[in-house]
Design an enzyme around this catalytic site. Structure first.
Site, short mmCIF file in Angstrom:
data_model
loop_
_atom_site.label_atom_id
_atom_site.label_comp_id
_atom_site.label_asym_id
_atom_site.label_seq_id
_atom_site.Cartn_x
_atom_site.Cartn_y
_atom_site.Cartn_z
N HIS A 136 3.81 7.47 -10.03
CA HIS A 136 2.66 6.82 -10.68
C HIS A 136 3.15 6.35 -12.06
O HIS A 136 2.64 6.77 -13.09
CB HIS A 136 1.49 7.81 -10.76
CG HIS A 136 0.15 7.17 -10.99
ND1 HIS A 136 -0.94 7.37 -10.16
CD2 HIS A 136 -0.30 6.35 -11.97
CE1 HIS A 136 -1.99 6.71 -10.62
NE2 HIS A 136 -1.63 6.09 -11.73
N ASN A 307 -6.85 1.37 -3.89
CA ASN A 307 -7.52 1.61 -5.17
C ASN A 307 -8.39 0.40 -5.46
O ASN A 307 -7.87 -0.72 -5.61
CB ASN A 307 -6.51 1.79 -6.30
CG ASN A 307 -5.69 3.06 -6.14
OD1 ASN A 307 -5.95 3.88 -5.26
ND2 ASN A 307 -4.70 3.24 -7.00
N TYR A 309 -11.50 -1.28 -7.82
CA TYR A 309 -12.34 -1.21 -9.02
C TYR A 309 -13.30 -2.39 -9.14
O TYR A 309 -14.42 -2.25 -9.60
CB TYR A 309 -11.47 -1.11 -10.29
CG TYR A 309 -10.79 0.23 -10.38
CD1 TYR A 309 -11.42 1.30 -10.98
CD2 TYR A 309 -9.54 0.44 -9.80
CE1 TYR A 309 -10.83 2.55 -11.04
CE2 TYR A 309 -8.94 1.69 -9.84
CZ TYR A 309 -9.59 2.74 -10.46
OH TYR A 309 -9.01 3.98 -10.50
O1 IFM Z 1 -6.02 4.85 -14.79
C1 IFM Z 1 -5.65 3.94 -13.81
C2 IFM Z 1 -4.76 4.59 -12.78
O2 IFM Z 1 -3.63 5.16 -13.36
C3 IFM Z 1 -4.30 3.58 -11.76
N1 IFM Z 1 -5.42 2.85 -11.23
C4 IFM Z 1 -6.39 2.31 -12.13
C5 IFM Z 1 -6.85 3.37 -13.11
C6 IFM Z 1 -7.89 2.78 -14.09
O3 IFM Z 1 -7.31 1.75 -14.82
#
Ligand code: IFM
Length: 451
Positions: A136, A307, A309
């Site tokens: 990560h 992921n 958002y």
């Molecule tokens: O905090 C980050 C994470 O490390 C990776 N995905 C998006 C998140 C929010 O920006």
């Protein structure tokens, strides 16, 4: 080439309970090593590119770094206890490569490995399934000094590290993801230069993008060789990307952005090829791909983590600010658009022969305030409710989604934004390192309670 189909309407989203999901669905929370651990120089951890990047003035909005973060390295028992109390069944965390192998090559650090053993065994003892991510973004600085991900040799270093993790923990981990959001690592880190290692070259970014995928495939081979029964996969940042207007230039921009972010990864992993239109677009910046690379990248995979958002509207005029358009946004100024998750999942289901999917991150930053020990983050509760409902809508239409992880358990180091952006369902008072579960944590707990 297929583009995302047009959105269903918002009124199709109805409130859901966990009973609307499959019995075996994994409900979890997610974190990442550099963002929470701290203890940056303890027990033999080597420096990472994020330590170096934070030390350069101007890179991090509040001038902060990961030296202490949430001090999770020392407070992990408490954090695992919080998860148990919330009724969380799965914990997605990442391992810091420089904690396990300080220089990214050669000897492994027993104290670093022992830390992750305590996390894994501590989670299992509390009835929580551990889902690890190998990378990560905290690359050992020593590897960056030798060219970092632009140097093809780093792929073999990564495979060796993956092998050690799978050999040591592969009997207890439910899943191991190789990379988290390789697009972000490649392009924010090497084209835009706003993330470590802070390089600004499209050509390097594209080569890095290829090497990250290649290292993923090589790591899968290395981990399979250990006989691990953990599910093996990768985690991608994905969004539905639509043209902002019907103008030809916006439509073409959407094609390009979708090609770079969605199809580049999905085509490579699931079809063993890069999209031809994107290779054309890249022209001289196209990566060096050696014979056999694409077959390695497309090794059979057990899962892909998504992921999600927000959605993206592509405009030939460049990036837009959703807030200025009156759209609802989080504290990151990212549009709140729950149905994007449904649209994305349905589109992937339509266009690809997918392995199991997990929503490995979903969540929001808001301006949380601690008042008399309480954080009343109703906006986050609503965000989570709506996005979980949007996931269910996709499952109901046939998409094989096996789990959902809230980003994040704790407020943490939000990369270039430092500590000002709070994504946690648990508030962290950084001055005292006390944890305060927010209203959203209590909501998640009540959502997860069975029957
Ligand atoms: O905090 C980050 C994470 O490390 C990776 N995905 C998006 C998140 C929010 O920006």
């Amino acid at each position: 080439m297929n583009m995302p189909s047009s959105p269903p309407s918002l009124h199709t989203l109805k409130a859901v309970t966990r009973d609307d999901f499959p019995q075996t669905f994994a409900w979890g929370v997610a974190t990442a090593s550099f963002q929470i651990e701290g203890a940056a120089r303890s027990d033999g951890r080597g420096p990472s590119i994020w330590d170096t990047f934070c030390a350069q003035p101007g890179n991090i909005a509040d001038g902060s770094n990961g030296d202490v973060a949430c001090n999770h390295y020392h407070l992990y028992q408490q954090d695992l206890d919080i998860m148990q109390r919330l009724g969380v069944e799965a914990y997605r965390f990442s391992m810091a490569w420089p904690r396990i192998q300080p220089d990214g090559v050669g000897a492994f650090n027993p104290k670093g490995l022992d830390f992750y053993e305590r996390i894994i065994d501590g989670a299992l003892a509390r009835g929580i399934k551990p889902y690890a991510t190998l990378f990560h973004w905290d690359l050992p600085q020593a590897l960056q000094d030798g060219g970092g991900w632009n140097n093809r040799d780093v792929c073999q270093r990564f495979a060796d590290y993956a092998h050690e993790v799978a050999r040591r923990f592969g009997d207890r981990l439910s899943a191991i993801a190789t990379h988290n959001e390789p697009w972000v690592m490649a392009f924010l880190g090497h084209e835009q230069g706003i993330f470590a290692p802070g390089i600004k070259s499209r050509k390097i970014a594209v080569q890095v993008a290829h090497h990250l995928l290649l290292s993923h495939g090589m790591a899968l081979d290395a981990m399979r060789a250990t006989g691990t029964r953990a599910q093996l996969g990768i985690v991608l940042n994905q969004s539905p990307i639509y043209p902002d207007t019907t103008a030809e230039a916006d439509i073409d921009r959407a094609r390009h952005d979708d090609g770079m972010i969605v199809r580049w990864y999905m085509d490579a992993l699931l079809k063993g090829e890069y999209p031809a239109d994107i290779l054309d677009d890249l022209a001289d910046a196209a990566p060096v791909v050696l014979p056999g690379d694409m077959a390695v990248i497309a090794r059979p995979i057990d899962f892909i983590g998504i992921n999600y958002y927000t959605r993206q509207l592509a405009s030939a005029q460049g990036p837009y600010n959703p807030k200025e358009r009156g759209l609802p946004v989080t504290d990151m100024d990212w549009e709140i658009y729950p149905l994007g998750i449904t649209e994305l999942l349905l589109r992937l289901h339509r266009d690809y022969k997918l392995p199991a999917l997990y929503i490995t991150e979903n969540g929001a930053a808001f301006r949380d305030e601690l008042v008399a020990g309480q954080v009343d983050d109703r906006d986050r509760v609503r965000y989570l409710q709506e996005h979980i409902a949007a996931v269910q809508l996709a499952i109901a239409q046939g998409v094989d989604v096996r789990g959902y992880f809230v980003w994040s358990l704790l407020d943490n180091f939000e990369w270039a934004s430092g500590y000002a952006k709070r994504f946690g369902i648990v508030y962290v008072d950084y001055a005292t390192q006390t944890r305060h579960p927010k209203r959203s944590a209590e909501w998640y707990r009540s959502f997860l309670v069975r029957g």
